[in-house]
Each structure stands twice: as structure tokens, then as C-alpha cells.
Design an enzyme around this catalytic site. Structure first.
Site, PDB file in Angstrom:
ATOM      1  N   GLN A   1      -4.378  -1.608  10.044  1.00  0.00           N
ATOM      2  CA  GLN A   1      -4.534  -3.196   9.409  1.00  0.00           C
ATOM      3  C   GLN A   1      -4.711  -3.940  10.306  1.00  0.00           C
ATOM      4  O   GLN A   1      -4.366  -4.157  11.511  1.00  0.00           O
ATOM      5  CB  GLN A   1      -2.847  -3.157   9.061  1.00  0.00           C
ATOM      6  CG  GLN A   1      -2.935  -4.620   8.101  1.00  0.00           C
ATOM      7  CD  GLN A   1      -3.296  -4.430   6.715  1.00  0.00           C
ATOM      8  OE1 GLN A   1      -3.666  -3.260   6.197  1.00  0.00           O
ATOM      9  NE2 GLN A   1      -4.029  -5.543   6.075  1.00  0.00           N
TER      10      GLN A   1
ATOM     11  N   LYS B   1       0.772  -1.380   0.179  1.00  0.00           N
ATOM     12  CA  LYS B   1       0.044   0.146   0.027  1.00  0.00           C
ATOM     13  C   LYS B   1       0.819   1.248  -0.037  1.00  0.00           C
ATOM     14  O   LYS B   1       0.647   2.233  -0.782  1.00  0.00           O
ATOM     15  CB  LYS B   1      -1.153   0.086   1.138  1.00  0.00           C
ATOM     16  CG  LYS B   1      -2.208  -0.916   1.238  1.00  0.00           C
ATOM     17  CD  LYS B   1      -2.809  -1.032   2.532  1.00  0.00           C
ATOM     18  CE  LYS B   1      -3.791  -2.216   2.416  1.00  0.00           C
ATOM     19  NZ  LYS B   1      -4.706  -2.452   3.808  1.00  0.00           N
TER      20      LYS B   1
ATOM     21  N   ASP C   1     -11.044   3.161   5.040  1.00  0.00           N
ATOM     22  CA  ASP C   1     -11.286   1.638   4.823  1.00  0.00           C
ATOM     23  C   ASP C   1     -12.822   1.262   4.679  1.00  0.00           C
ATOM     24  O   ASP C   1     -13.277   0.142   4.478  1.00  0.00           O
ATOM     25  CB  ASP C   1     -10.479   0.853   5.954  1.00  0.00           C
ATOM     26  CG  ASP C   1      -9.506   0.254   5.734  1.00  0.00           C
ATOM     27  OD1 ASP C   1      -9.389  -0.119   4.557  1.00  0.00           O
ATOM     28  OD2 ASP C   1      -8.808  -0.170   6.693  1.00  0.00           O
TER      29      ASP C   1
HETATM   30  N1  GUN Z   1      -6.901  -6.918   6.361  1.00  0.00           N
HETATM   31  C1  GUN Z   1      -7.385  -7.500   5.260  1.00  0.00           C
HETATM   32  N2  GUN Z   1      -7.735  -6.476   4.334  1.00  0.00           N
HETATM   33  C2  GUN Z   1      -7.795  -5.463   4.881  1.00  0.00           C
HETATM   34  C3  GUN Z   1      -8.431  -4.100   4.456  1.00  0.00           C
HETATM   35  O1  GUN Z   1      -8.663  -4.211   3.472  1.00  0.00           O
HETATM   36  N3  GUN Z   1      -8.064  -3.253   5.359  1.00  0.00           N
HETATM   37  C4  GUN Z   1      -7.706  -3.208   6.376  1.00  0.00           C
HETATM   38  N4  GUN Z   1      -7.403  -2.274   7.305  1.00  0.00           N
HETATM   39  N5  GUN Z   1      -7.202  -4.343   6.966  1.00  0.00           N
HETATM   40  C5  GUN Z   1      -7.313  -5.544   6.124  1.00  0.00           C
END
Ligand code: GUN
Length: 295
Positions: A97, A53, A120
Site C-alpha cells: 500500500q 480490500k 497492482d
Molecule cells: N495508494 C493509492 N492507490 C493505491 C493503489 O491502487 N495501490 C496501492 N498499492 N497503493 C495505493
């Protein structure tokens, strides 16, 4: 039948070209969209996702900062960091995350993020907007899946979509998006999960199957009729004899689906790149809204 490969790499690359003018326009107003990422503990897969990311943010000339915490961090420490970030104007988006260690309550953490920075789309405010059809941040993976379908002209109206997995991150929101009364949606959606008896009975009646259960090569050609569109959200590590010691596979048995499914997203290179692309879009949107509250 020939199976179309739905490339998230291709869709995301076209997306990055199209978002560039919006980024340039913000930069000309001295605004660089910024994302704060909170990474807790030493989950290897989470560390890779976060690296991917932030790498993309750097490539696009956007701002990002990763704040890491040890596994033993307290909930209050994370919350006070989020409260500080909520007020910091350099960050338009905040992402925690997941998964988080056991001593941390995910809901309490997510609820402490300012919904205006919740790129998110996991905050109850944004999930409420999604359910009621109001504008708000839509979770990145489901939003990315809809973009893939749109790009390849796969219209869901009057189709039967079967989603397998009911997580707040993918399964539940994609079940809402696919069944919305809206162009390219309007499907009849069935949500299967760990409490569903005989999931195959449902997938065999699907036009589109969306797999988000995290079970390596779970669905085979025997579970779907010929021509079914397979959207595979699973990213599972399975041991192999390579130097890395593992390879990535989806929730679908990819090889068996070739020449049987109508279309399929590969793993890697399918849904994954779209999750990052939509995170970029949501962060750019948050930055735009920060200067124009009427958006
Ligand atoms: N863990 C797995 N997918 C995601 C996501 O799209 N965002 C976040 N913050 N954690 C994740």
C-alpha cells in the site's frame, strides 16, 4: 441537461457476479486466490483502503493476509518480507500500500516484487507491457475506469480526453489506456499536471475529463462545457461537523456538475469500488496463470 450518475458500485457488483465461475473453477482445483498486503506506518486513509480490500476478499471466499510494519521499518526488512512472499505459493498477488514513509524508496520496493505477483501493475515489467500493448497486469484504478466507461457504453474513439494528474498509479496509465488503438479507446488524450498553465483551458475543450490530482472540489461547472463526462478519482477528506469529523469529496465540485455534466462518477461509490474489483480480477488472473503458464 440531465446528468447520468456512473455508479461504480453497480458496475463492480455486476463484475463480482461475472467473476464467480472463475473463482469456483480455481477452487475446484484446490486453489484459493491469495493476496498479501503490506501496510507500513499509520496513515489513516491507507488503513481504510486496506481494510476495504481485505473485507472484499473475505466476502468472496478468497484468501488475504495483511502484514503491518511500523513507520520506522527499514527498507531491507520490507524487501526480505517481499522475497519470502515471492516464493510463498499461497499468495498469488502481493500489494504494497502506498504511500510509504520517507526513508523507504518506493521504486526499490516495487522492483523487488515478482512481476507475476504484481497485481497492482506497478512493476516496471508490467508498466512496460502496458506501454507496448502486451498482456500484463494493468493498474487497478485505470483498469476500473475503463470498465465503467465500457459498462455505460461511453465510447472514447475520436473523443478528446483530458487527464489531470500524472501519477504512476492513475494519471499516466489512464492516459495510455484511453489513447490505445483499440475498441472503446482510440481517444486523443491530453495529460495535464502541476506544470500545466491554465488547466481550465484544456478541460473546457474536453469530451471526457479524468481527475486524479487529489484536490478537493477543484473542478467546477465553469471549467467544462455542457455534456462533458467527468470521471472523478479523487477521494479527499474535508473537515465537517459530523461525529467522524470529516466527509469525503472528489476532485470535482459534484453539486455544480449536476445538470451540467453529461455524466459523473460520485465520491464515494464511483471509481473506488472498481479499484477493489480490479484487484480481485488481477489476483484471480495471477492464480490462473500459476497453474497455466501459457495464459
Ligand atoms: N495508494 C493509492 N492507490 C493505491 C493503489 O491502487 N495501490 C496501492 N498499492 N497503493 C495505493
Amino acid at each position: 441537461m440531465e446528468t447520468r450518475i456512473l455508479s461504480g458500485k453497480k458496475v463492480s457488483s455486476s463484475f463480482y457476479t461475472s467473476i464467480k465461475p472463475r473463482i469456483d473453477s480455481l477452487k475446484s482445483s484446490d486453489i484459493i486466490p491469495g493476496l498479501a498486503v503490506l501496510l507500513v506506518g499509520d496513515n489513516a486513509a491507507s488503513a481504510v483502503y486496506v481494510r476495504n480490500k481485505t473485507k472484499k476478499f473475505n466476502e468472496l471466499g478468497l484468501y488475504s493476509d495483511t502484514i503491518t510494519f511500523s513507520d520506522s521499518v527499514s527498507q531491507d526488512e520490507i524487501i526480505s518480507k517481499i522475497q519470502e512472499l515471492n516464493l510463498n505459493q499461497s499468495f498469488h498477488g502481493i500489494l504494497v500500500q502506498l504511500p510509504l514513509p520517507d526513508q523507504i524508496n518506493d521504486d526499490i520496493i516495487i522492483n523487488s516484487i515478482d512481476p507475476k505477483k504484481d497485481v497492482d501493475g506497478f512493476h516496471p515489467y508490467n508498466l512496460g507491457c502496458l506501454i507496448s500493448g502486451k498482456s500484463g497486469f494493468v493498474p487497478c484504478t485505470p483498469k476500473g475506469i475503463m470498465r465503467i466507461l465500457d459498462y455505460y457504453d461511453i465510447d472514447l474513439s475520436n473523443k478528446h480526453v483530458v487527464v489531470v494528474g500524472r501519477s504512476n498509479i492513475v494519471g499516466r496509465p489512464i492516459s495510455i489506456l484511453t489513447s490505445m488503438k483499440k475498441k472503446f479507446s482510440n481517444a486523443t488524450t491530453t495529460l495535464c499536471h502541476s506544470g500545466t498553465k491554465n488547466i481550465s483551458q484544456y478541460t473546457q475543450n474536453a469530451d471526457v475529463v479524468i481527475l486524479a490530482l487529489g484536490s478537493p472540489e477543484y473542478l467546477t461547472d465553469k471549467d467544462v462545457k455542457e455534456g462533458t463526462v467527468i470521471i472523478d478519482v479523487g477521494i479527499n477528506r474535508i473537515k465537517d461537523s459530523t461525529e467522524k469529523g470529516f466527509k469525503l469529496v472528489g476532485d470535482a465540485d459534484y453539486e455544480s456538475m449536476i445538470d451540467h455534466a453529461g455524466a459523473i462518477t460520485p465520491v464515494p461509490g464511483g471509481v473506488g469500488p472498481m479499484t477493489i474489483a480490479m484487484l480481485v480480477e488481477n489476483t484471480v488472473e495471477a492464480a490462473e496463470k500459476s497453474i497455466n503458464s501459457s495464459l
